[in-house]
Design a protein around this motif. Sequence first.
Motif, short mmCIF file in Angstrom:
data_model
loop_
_atom_site.label_atom_id
_atom_site.label_comp_id
_atom_site.label_asym_id
_atom_site.label_seq_id
_atom_site.Cartn_x
_atom_site.Cartn_y
_atom_site.Cartn_z
N PHE A 33 -14.00 -1.87 2.28
CA PHE A 33 -13.45 -0.98 1.25
C PHE A 33 -12.38 -1.72 0.43
CE2 PHE A 33 -10.57 2.10 -0.54
CZ PHE A 33 -11.42 3.07 -1.04
N CYS A 51 1.13 4.18 -2.69
CA CYS A 51 0.11 5.20 -2.82
C CYS A 51 -0.30 5.88 -1.52
CB CYS A 51 -1.15 4.61 -3.45
SG CYS A 51 -0.91 3.95 -5.10
N HIS A 52 -0.02 5.27 -0.39
CA HIS A 52 -0.42 5.84 0.90
C HIS A 52 0.78 5.97 1.82
CE1 HIS A 52 -4.85 5.11 0.56
NE2 HIS A 52 -4.50 4.02 -0.09
N MET A 102 -8.79 3.85 -6.11
CA MET A 102 -7.93 2.78 -5.63
C MET A 102 -8.23 1.46 -6.34
SD MET A 102 -7.22 1.64 -1.83
CE MET A 102 -7.21 -0.09 -1.45
N ARG A 136 -10.54 8.55 11.86
CA ARG A 136 -11.84 9.12 11.50
C ARG A 136 -12.88 8.63 12.50
NH1 ARG A 136 -11.72 8.14 5.53
NH2 ARG A 136 -10.17 9.68 4.95
N CYS A 146 0.81 -1.22 0.00
CA CYS A 146 0.00 0.00 0.00
C CYS A 146 0.85 1.28 0.00
CB CYS A 146 -0.93 0.04 1.21
SG CYS A 146 -1.61 -1.55 1.70
C1 HEC Z 1 -2.47 2.53 -6.80
C2 HEC Z 1 -2.59 3.33 -5.61
C3 HEC Z 1 -3.15 2.70 -4.35
C4 HEC Z 1 -2.73 1.56 -3.72
C5 HEC Z 1 -1.63 0.59 -4.12
C6 HEC Z 1 -3.54 1.46 -2.51
N1 HEC Z 1 -4.43 2.50 -2.43
FE1 HEC Z 1 -5.80 2.83 -0.97
N2 HEC Z 1 -6.49 4.47 -1.95
C7 HEC Z 1 -5.94 4.98 -3.12
C8 HEC Z 1 -6.68 6.18 -3.51
C9 HEC Z 1 -6.38 7.04 -4.74
C10 HEC Z 1 -7.68 6.37 -2.52
C11 HEC Z 1 -8.70 7.51 -2.43
C12 HEC Z 1 -9.72 7.41 -3.52
C13 HEC Z 1 -10.64 6.26 -3.32
O1 HEC Z 1 -11.35 6.27 -2.30
O2 HEC Z 1 -10.62 5.35 -4.17
C14 HEC Z 1 -7.54 5.25 -1.57
C15 HEC Z 1 -8.36 5.07 -0.46
C16 HEC Z 1 -8.18 4.07 0.48
C17 HEC Z 1 -9.04 3.86 1.63
C18 HEC Z 1 -10.31 4.64 1.94
C19 HEC Z 1 -10.03 5.78 2.81
C20 HEC Z 1 -11.24 6.63 2.96
O3 HEC Z 1 -11.17 7.75 2.44
O4 HEC Z 1 -12.21 6.24 3.58
C21 HEC Z 1 -8.54 2.80 2.33
C22 HEC Z 1 -9.10 2.18 3.62
C23 HEC Z 1 -7.37 2.35 1.62
N3 HEC Z 1 -7.18 3.14 0.49
C24 HEC Z 1 -6.58 1.30 2.03
C25 HEC Z 1 -5.55 0.75 1.26
C26 HEC Z 1 -4.81 -0.44 1.62
C27 HEC Z 1 -5.01 -1.24 2.90
C28 HEC Z 1 -3.92 -0.67 0.60
C29 HEC Z 1 -2.93 -1.81 0.48
C30 HEC Z 1 -3.45 -3.14 0.60
C31 HEC Z 1 -4.11 0.38 -0.38
N4 HEC Z 1 -5.10 1.22 0.05
C32 HEC Z 1 -3.40 0.45 -1.57
C33 HEC Z 1 -4.89 4.47 -3.84
C34 HEC Z 1 -4.22 3.29 -3.54
#
Ligand code: HEC
Length: 119
Positions: A80, A43-44, A95, A69, A40
Amino acid sequence: MNRLLIATVVAGVHVALSANLANAEDASITAGRQLALEVCSVCHVVAPDQRFAPRLDQRTPNFEEIANRPGMSAEFVSHFIKTTHWDESTIPMTMPDPMLTDDQVSEVASYILSLRKHP
Ligand code: HEC
């Protein structure tokens, strides 16, 4: 006297069981943290000490922010992660589905929730 002994043994077993549960929880958080760093963190911001900061045009919520939150729960995070899809209508970026197993989803959710300051 016997009763006291039984109570002591019962209390001891109880402490041992809780310690085991706590260890299992710790192990899950550690595994989730490792997974988040690997999967993760592109991106985060998943931990303040992660090696590379995400370099995206778009801001993504960091894990501490997500954890703190109001009303955040392991269920929300798991749901999610499991239902997220690449969605062209929300370009530049939504995502993508990280395609994790159920165990991995629950570990990463435990890790995120462990960042909550006020449980
Ligand atoms: C390719 C990029 C990318 C990767 C890799 C990624 N994320 Fe995300 N994530 C995003 C983006 C962009 C958003 C905000 C937009 C959306 O909600 O889709 C997001 C939103 C989230 C949210 C929602 C937060 C909210 O606003 O409520 C969660 C929970 C989350 N990610 C968890 C994870 C976890 C756990 C992993 C790894 C297993 C991960 N993400 C990997 C791009 C990524």
